[in-house]
Design an enzyme around this catalytic site. Structure first.
Site, PDB file in Angstrom:
ATOM      1  CB  CYS A 100      -0.932  -0.008   1.205  1.00 26.45           C
ATOM      2  SG  CYS A 100      -2.031   1.422   1.277  1.00 26.45           S
ATOM      3  CB  CYS A 196      -9.734   0.376   5.983  1.00 25.19           C
ATOM      4  SG  CYS A 196     -11.478   0.794   6.089  1.00 25.19           S
TER       5      CYS A 196
END
Length: 368
Positions: A100, A196
């Site tokens: 990420c 998340c």
């Protein structure tokens, strides 16, 4: 004279919030950018995107910076989540935070920031950047308990040259103190504990929705069948909890003890999960590893063969020797055996406080 414009990733957490204030104090023009990276099953039970946006916007108002939201869910799914699933399908244990950072926070985010006229970007990561002899070095944070250089080891010179880490010189206790003194609405907010799309949900239940799985035998190195696994993708090396082996007499160790069970190996070809008893079982210890997809902060491999490395986050740096291999790979030989070296995780190399880069662990072995 025009102020230098910095676009800051604001997550709604206390770290990036204090980073916004620090950058303003340093004289930058600060624009906050809130990234939405996940849309599937985005609800209040597991994923706090809506509340995080409210917190980020509230902080921006208090600190006095403009903020906008940007949706990178498509890029995240293509560049991070798809690779995450491929790795789990292959029986490895990936680290999506590393990917990420490389693909979203310092690529898609950086590109968008440049479109906003940014001179630089900034994040709330605990790390430092230093320029030496025309090259940019990635350094550990001052606070050793919060250092995040491990997750940033794939950043390159172009990315680091445009990046600020305002928190790198501070301890977390100082960040909390500043947030409280400023009266930030999220001063007492708990730190995020994960990515998340997983949040606080049961991990196995989440993977179940995306991966095919096939139950199979769970056995000891001696070939004793001790249970059935629910699918190799759902286990990671060194795992102790959630294996599903009871403490009955027939599952005692060779010495009659009730030592805990650990996941030790996965045999993908035969769909077999191997488990052992005892934290220091030989099958859990490795003296060497091989890693691929090498990425070096300086752009080229380090000159020195003697380095220190981590094979997992929060692990102490361990002395080892690096040996180059073909196709952008390398081998590490450790002075002391390492516990539960896990394919799919990152092996990150250091020279003191300087993060040299690293690679993705492909295999490990007990001896040279």
């Amino acid at each position: 004279m025009r102020k230098e414009r910095v676009v800051l990733g604001m997550s709604g957490g206390v770290d990036s919030s204090v980073a916004a204030w620090l950058l303003k104090q340093q004289g930058y023009e600060v624009i906050g950018l809130f990234m939405k990276n996940w849309e599937d099953d985005d609800d209040d039970e597991y994923c706090s995107t809506r509340q995080d946006w409210i917190d980020a916007a509230s902080v921006a108002d208090v600190v006095g910076v403009d903020i906008e939201a940007v949706n990178f869910a498509g890029e995240y799914k293509d560049r991070v989540f798809a690779e995450f699933l491929r790795e789990y399908e292959a029986g490895r244990t990936p680290n999506p935070d590393v990917l990420c950072n490389a693909e979203i926070k310092f690529k898609a985010f950086l590109d968008h920031a440049m479109q906003l006229g940014a001179d630089r970007i900034a994040t709330g990561h605990y790390a430092r950047v230093r320029e030496r002899d025309g090259r940019h070095q990635l350094l550990k944070a001052i606070d050793p308990t919060k250092d995040q250089s491990y997750f940033l080891h794939r950043l390159n010179q172009a990315q680091l040259s445009r990046t600020l880490f305002p928190l790198g010189e501070l301890h977390k206790t100082e960040i909390r103190r500043i947030a409280a003194e400023l009266g930030l609405p999220n001063a007492r907010k708990k730190d995020s504990t994960g990515i998340c799309f997983i949040g606080e949900r049961p991990f196995r239940e989440f993977l179940n929705r995306y991966l095919s799985f096939r139950p199979g035998p769970m056995q000891t190195p001696d070939g004793d069948l001790v249970g059935e696994h629910v699918g190799l993708s759902f286990y990671t090396l060194g795992q102790r909890k959630g294996i599903g082996i009871g403490g009955s007499r027939k599952h005692r160790g060779d010495d009659g003890s009730h030592e805990p069970w650990y996941v030790a190996r996965k045999d993908i070809e035969n769909n077999t999960l191997y488990v052992v008893q005892g934290h220091d079982h030989p099958w859990l210890l490795s003296a060497r590893l091989e890693a691929g997809q090498a990425s070096w902060v300086a752009g080229t491999p380090p000159d020195q063969a003697r380095v220190h490395a981590k094979t997992r986050y929060r692990q102490a740096d361990m002395a080892c020797t690096r040996q180059a291999a073909a196709d952008g790979r390398f081998k590490l030989m450790f002075e002391q055996q390492q516990w539960a070296v896990t394919p799919g995780q990152s092996a990150v190399l250091y020279d003191g406080d300087v993060c040299l880069g690293g690679g993705i662990i492909e295999s490990a072995a007990a001896a040279f």
